[in-house]
Design a protein around this motif. Structure first.
Motif, PDB file in Angstrom:
ATOM      1  N   LEU A 153       0.824  -1.211   0.000  1.00 22.52           N
ATOM      2  CA  LEU A 153       0.000   0.000   0.000  1.00 22.52           C
ATOM      3  C   LEU A 153       0.856   1.258   0.000  1.00 22.52           C
ATOM      4  O   LEU A 153       0.328   2.363  -0.123  1.00 22.52           O
ATOM      5  N   THR A 154       2.164   1.094   0.156  1.00 24.08           N
ATOM      6  CA  THR A 154       3.058   2.246   0.065  1.00 24.08           C
ATOM      7  C   THR A 154       3.029   2.794  -1.357  1.00 24.08           C
ATOM      8  O   THR A 154       3.209   2.050  -2.324  1.00 24.08           O
ATOM      9  N   HIS A 155       2.734   4.052  -1.495  1.00 19.23           N
ATOM     10  CA  HIS A 155       2.700   4.709  -2.802  1.00 19.23           C
ATOM     11  C   HIS A 155       1.612   4.114  -3.701  1.00 19.23           C
ATOM     12  O   HIS A 155       1.700   4.168  -4.925  1.00 19.23           O
ATOM     13  N   PHE A 156       0.564   3.561  -3.085  1.00 18.36           N
ATOM     14  CA  PHE A 156      -0.450   2.848  -3.859  1.00 18.36           C
ATOM     15  C   PHE A 156      -1.184   3.779  -4.823  1.00 18.36           C
ATOM     16  O   PHE A 156      -1.760   4.785  -4.419  1.00 18.36           O
ATOM     17  N   ALA A 157      -1.174   3.412  -6.114  1.00 17.17           N
ATOM     18  CA  ALA A 157      -1.861   4.133  -7.198  1.00 17.17           C
ATOM     19  C   ALA A 157      -1.379   5.577  -7.352  1.00 17.17           C
ATOM     20  O   ALA A 157      -2.043   6.385  -7.995  1.00 17.17           O
ATOM     21  N   CYS A 158      -0.245   5.892  -6.753  1.00 17.33           N
ATOM     22  CA  CYS A 158       0.249   7.277  -6.769  1.00 17.33           C
ATOM     23  C   CYS A 158       1.266   7.493  -7.880  1.00 17.33           C
ATOM     24  O   CYS A 158       2.069   6.600  -8.191  1.00 17.33           O
ATOM     25  N   THR A 159       1.243   8.659  -8.439  1.00 20.58           N
ATOM     26  CA  THR A 159       2.372   9.153  -9.211  1.00 20.58           C
ATOM     27  C   THR A 159       3.215  10.008  -8.267  1.00 20.58           C
ATOM     28  O   THR A 159       2.727  10.452  -7.212  1.00 20.58           O
ATOM     29  N   SER A 160       4.457  10.238  -8.630  1.00 27.64           N
ATOM     30  CA  SER A 160       5.336  11.027  -7.756  1.00 27.64           C
ATOM     31  C   SER A 160       4.728  12.393  -7.433  1.00 27.64           C
ATOM     32  O   SER A 160       4.887  12.919  -6.329  1.00 27.64           O
ATOM     33  N   GLU A 161       4.014  12.945  -8.418  1.00 31.50           N
ATOM     34  CA  GLU A 161       3.454  14.272  -8.215  1.00 31.50           C
ATOM     35  C   GLU A 161       2.296  14.294  -7.228  1.00 31.50           C
ATOM     36  O   GLU A 161       1.947  15.344  -6.715  1.00 31.50           O
ATOM     37  N   ASP A 162       1.663  13.138  -6.984  1.00 34.36           N
ATOM     38  CA  ASP A 162       0.683  13.105  -5.907  1.00 34.36           C
ATOM     39  C   ASP A 162       1.387  13.363  -4.578  1.00 34.36           C
ATOM     40  O   ASP A 162       0.926  14.157  -3.749  1.00 34.36           O
ATOM     41  N   ILE A 163       2.490  12.684  -4.376  1.00 34.39           N
ATOM     42  CA  ILE A 163       3.255  12.856  -3.130  1.00 34.39           C
ATOM     43  C   ILE A 163       3.834  14.262  -3.061  1.00 34.39           C
ATOM     44  O   ILE A 163       3.730  14.945  -2.029  1.00 34.39           O
ATOM     45  N   ASN A 164       4.448  14.706  -4.153  1.00 29.91           N
ATOM     46  CA  ASN A 164       5.061  16.038  -4.159  1.00 29.91           C
ATOM     47  C   ASN A 164       4.030  17.142  -3.969  1.00 29.91           C
ATOM     48  O   ASN A 164       4.275  18.124  -3.256  1.00 29.91           O
ATOM     49  N   SER A 165       2.899  17.004  -4.632  1.00 24.10           N
ATOM     50  CA  SER A 165       1.870  18.040  -4.546  1.00 24.10           C
ATOM     51  C   SER A 165       1.442  18.265  -3.112  1.00 24.10           C
ATOM     52  O   SER A 165       1.366  19.404  -2.629  1.00 24.10           O
ATOM     53  N   VAL A 166       1.185  17.174  -2.397  1.00 26.34           N
ATOM     54  CA  VAL A 166       0.769  17.301  -1.006  1.00 26.34           C
ATOM     55  C   VAL A 166       1.934  17.758  -0.127  1.00 26.34           C
ATOM     56  O   VAL A 166       1.777  18.613   0.744  1.00 26.34           O
ATOM     57  N   ALA A 167       3.119  17.203  -0.382  1.00 24.62           N
ATOM     58  CA  ALA A 167       4.282  17.548   0.439  1.00 24.62           C
ATOM     59  C   ALA A 167       4.652  19.021   0.307  1.00 24.62           C
ATOM     60  O   ALA A 167       4.942  19.698   1.306  1.00 24.62           O
ATOM     61  N   TYR A 168       4.635  19.535  -0.919  1.00 26.94           N
ATOM     62  CA  TYR A 168       4.947  20.953  -1.108  1.00 26.94           C
ATOM     63  C   TYR A 168       3.881  21.841  -0.466  1.00 26.94           C
ATOM     64  O   TYR A 168       4.191  22.865   0.159  1.00 26.94           O
ATOM     65  N   ALA A 169       2.617  21.465  -0.630  1.00 24.31           N
ATOM     66  CA  ALA A 169       1.557  22.262  -0.011  1.00 24.31           C
ATOM     67  C   ALA A 169       1.711  22.279   1.507  1.00 24.31           C
ATOM     68  O   ALA A 169       1.542  23.321   2.154  1.00 24.31           O
ATOM     69  N   LEU A 170       2.057  21.129   2.086  1.00 18.74           N
ATOM     70  CA  LEU A 170       2.254  21.058   3.538  1.00 18.74           C
ATOM     71  C   LEU A 170       3.440  21.912   3.984  1.00 18.74           C
ATOM     72  O   LEU A 170       3.335  22.687   4.944  1.00 18.74           O
ATOM     73  N   THR A 171       4.578  21.747   3.314  1.00 19.06           N
ATOM     74  CA  THR A 171       5.787  22.451   3.761  1.00 19.06           C
ATOM     75  C   THR A 171       5.666  23.953   3.555  1.00 19.06           C
ATOM     76  O   THR A 171       6.077  24.740   4.421  1.00 19.06           O
ATOM     77  N   VAL A 172       5.102  24.365   2.422  1.00 21.51           N
ATOM     78  CA  VAL A 172       4.965  25.803   2.174  1.00 21.51           C
ATOM     79  C   VAL A 172       3.958  26.402   3.155  1.00 21.51           C
ATOM     80  O   VAL A 172       4.191  27.474   3.727  1.00 21.51           O
ATOM     81  N   LYS A 173       2.843  25.719   3.368  1.00 17.07           N
ATOM     82  CA  LYS A 173       1.847  26.234   4.312  1.00 17.07           C
ATOM     83  C   LYS A 173       2.441  26.382   5.708  1.00 17.07           C
ATOM     84  O   LYS A 173       2.269  27.408   6.377  1.00 17.07           O
ATOM     85  N   ARG A 174       3.141  25.372   6.157  1.00 12.41           N
ATOM     86  CA  ARG A 174       3.731  25.414   7.501  1.00 12.41           C
ATOM     87  C   ARG A 174       4.820  26.483   7.604  1.00 12.41           C
ATOM     88  O   ARG A 174       4.914  27.183   8.622  1.00 12.41           O
ATOM     89  N   ALA A 175       5.629  26.603   6.571  1.00 11.66           N
ATOM     90  CA  ALA A 175       6.679  27.625   6.593  1.00 11.66           C
ATOM     91  C   ALA A 175       6.078  29.020   6.618  1.00 11.66           C
ATOM     92  O   ALA A 175       6.546  29.901   7.359  1.00 11.66           O
ATOM     93  N   VAL A 176       5.034  29.224   5.828  1.00 11.10           N
ATOM     94  CA  VAL A 176       4.404  30.546   5.767  1.00 11.10           C
ATOM     95  C   VAL A 176       3.707  30.866   7.081  1.00 11.10           C
ATOM     96  O   VAL A 176       3.894  31.946   7.656  1.00 11.10           O
ATOM     97  N   HIS A 177       2.911  29.935   7.588  1.00 10.53           N
ATOM     98  CA  HIS A 177       2.114  30.216   8.776  1.00 10.53           C
ATOM     99  C   HIS A 177       2.920  30.160  10.078  1.00 10.53           C
ATOM    100  O   HIS A 177       2.618  30.900  11.019  1.00 10.53           O
ATOM    101  N   ASP A 178       3.927  29.301  10.130  1.00  8.82           N
ATOM    102  CA  ASP A 178       4.676  29.141  11.375  1.00  8.82           C
ATOM    103  C   ASP A 178       5.881  30.068  11.482  1.00  8.82           C
ATOM    104  O   ASP A 178       6.306  30.400  12.592  1.00  8.82           O
TER     105      ASP A 178
END
Length: 460
Positions: A114-139
């Protein structure tokens, strides 16, 4: 592959590292990889929580153990990923392998597929970038911007009544107060700050070309758009359901354009304060042990504002480049965004450095009210506006027969220095009512500030 450079090429990783280090928790390569591990782990938990493919929901203990993969992410994981990527030549695949390996180590090898199940790399990157940018901006970044705004706000209230000569086109103009001029920056920055605080952080999780094709092939009866939407929203992000392989990055373009806009206002603030220091309006408070010049002992240079100015220009250029590049991707995917996004932290780093210098600089200046008063007293001609406007009102009211008050005052003051006695005599000889004459004779450059002080009190 080395995890950290021995000799940093960027001053953000060398000279200025102590100031910008908090951003590194999110916007460094390590911060991005930590977020990628988080996305992979939370996706496994989300899938098992629905008992998909015959799995059972993981227990609370198992979830906690699994989440330690990113909560305890450190140098060991950084080094392991570097070794993996040296072989895979693919950063996200290295993360997938790391998670798979750790699943086996903690007794959850049964769900490894189930690791990386049905995902393309950009699914992971899209969420990861949104998380890191949001946290960096808000925190990190927004709090730094807010501290600068509050520092300017405090100075605006402190100096709300401090009359000073305005300068339009660099020339003496209708007086204002220092507080009101600083309040203008507070209002401008606060408006953009509210827009930044309300920014969207979008992600996609819909497969290789945004169609959920692999998902549907594996489980055609599952509402995959619902499953992935709930997953992304559980991470505190918004979903973009209609994408190519990549989330189109429009939210990033909007964010960086707003950050660049804020930087432009801050740049204006830095150059104005620098100019006020040059005029002697602000004196700089000496810092014990500091040297202003290697040869001129008397100097205290406005380095905080000059440093801020330069770093805001670098940040602005990078934000503009990010916006220009990320708005476009050829057909369903190209890799121009990959390298571009690796510089998000650099842009915010230079901006954060500028914010730090502005905040420090604003705390190291003192208003020289005697200089302000002397400047006002040397420019009585600025009252020409008041006199000709009062005369116009008197003409309308039928108390004056003057034909062209503007020309009358222009002849008196343009290119000439006039003092209080000159203006008093001029007003006394005007064909206007006595009450108007008294008001004008009582007026001085220091009192001709209109509603400037009250405007400070109206700050949001």
């Amino acid at each position: 592959m080395s995890s950290f450079p021995v000799q940093p090429l960027s001053p953000l990783d060398g000279r200025y590292r102590p100031v910008v280090a908090p951003l590194g928790e999110y916007l460094s390569e390590a911060g991005l990889n930590r977020a990628r591990v988080e996305v992979e782990v939370e996706w496994i938990i989300a899938l098992t929580s629905r008992s998909l493919f015959g799995t059972r929901p993981l227990s609370e203990v198992e979830c906690d153990r699994l989440r330690l993969l990113y909560l305890d992410f450190g140098q060991k994981e950084i080094d392991a990923l570097a070794e993996r990527e040296a072989v895979t030549r693919h950063d996200v695949k290295a993360v997938e392998y790391l998670v798979r390996d750790r699943l086996a180590e903690i007794g959850l090898g049964a769900v490894a597929e189930l690791t990386h199940f049905a995902c393309t790399s950009e699914d992971i990157n899209s969420v990861a970038y949104a998380l890191t940018v949001k946290r960096a901006v808000h925190d990190v970044w927004l709090p730094a911007l807010q501290r600068v705004i509050e520092a300017v706000r405090a100075l605006a209230h402190q100096h709300r009544d401090a009359a000073m000569l305005a300068r339009t086109h660099g020339q003496p103009a209708t007086p204002t107060t220092m507080g009101k001029e600083l309040a203008v920056f507070v209002a401008r920055l606060a408006r953009v700050e509210r827009q930044l605080a309300a920014s969207e952080f979008l992600a996609k999780f819909s497969g290789a070309t945004g169609t959920w094709s692999a998902h549907v092939a594996a489980a055609p009866d599952v509402s995959w758009p619902t499953v992935t939407r709930e997953f992304v929203e559980s991470l505190g992000l918004d979903v973009n359901p209609l994408t190519t392989q990549i989330e189109p990055h429009d939210w990033q373009v909007e964010l960086y354009d707003r950050a660049r806009h804020a930087g432009g206002i801050l740049h204006n603030l830095a150059t104005d304060i620098w100019t006020y220091i040059s005029l002697g309006y602000f004196s700089q408070i000496p810092v014990p042990g500091a040297t202003g010049s290697s040869t001129m002992p008397h100097k205290i240079n406005p380095i905080r504002f000059e440093n801020a100015e330069a770093n805001l220009e670098i940040a602005g250029a990078l934000f503009a480049s990010l916006s220009q590049t990320l708005v476009t991707s050829r057909l369903q995917r190209d890799l121009t965004d990959s390298t571009t996004q690796r510089n998000i932290g650099v842009a915010f780093g230079h901006s954060l450095l500028a914010l730090d210098n502005l905040r420090r600089g604003l705390g190291e200046i003192a208003l020289a009210e005697d200089v302000l008063r002397a400047d006002l007293d040397g420019n009585w001609e600025v009252l020409a506006e008041a006199i000709q406007t009062v005369v116009r009102a008197e003409i309308v009211a039928g108390r004056s027969s003057i034909s062209d008050p503007y020309a009358l005052l222009k002849d008196l003051t343009r290119g000439h220095r006039v003092g209080p006695a000159d203006l008093a005599a001029f007003v006394s000889g005007l064909d206007i009512g006595n009450e108007a004459k008294e008001r004008l004779r009582a007026l001085t450059p220091a009192t001709y500030t209109g509603l400037a002080a009250d405007l400070v009190d109206d700050l949001p």
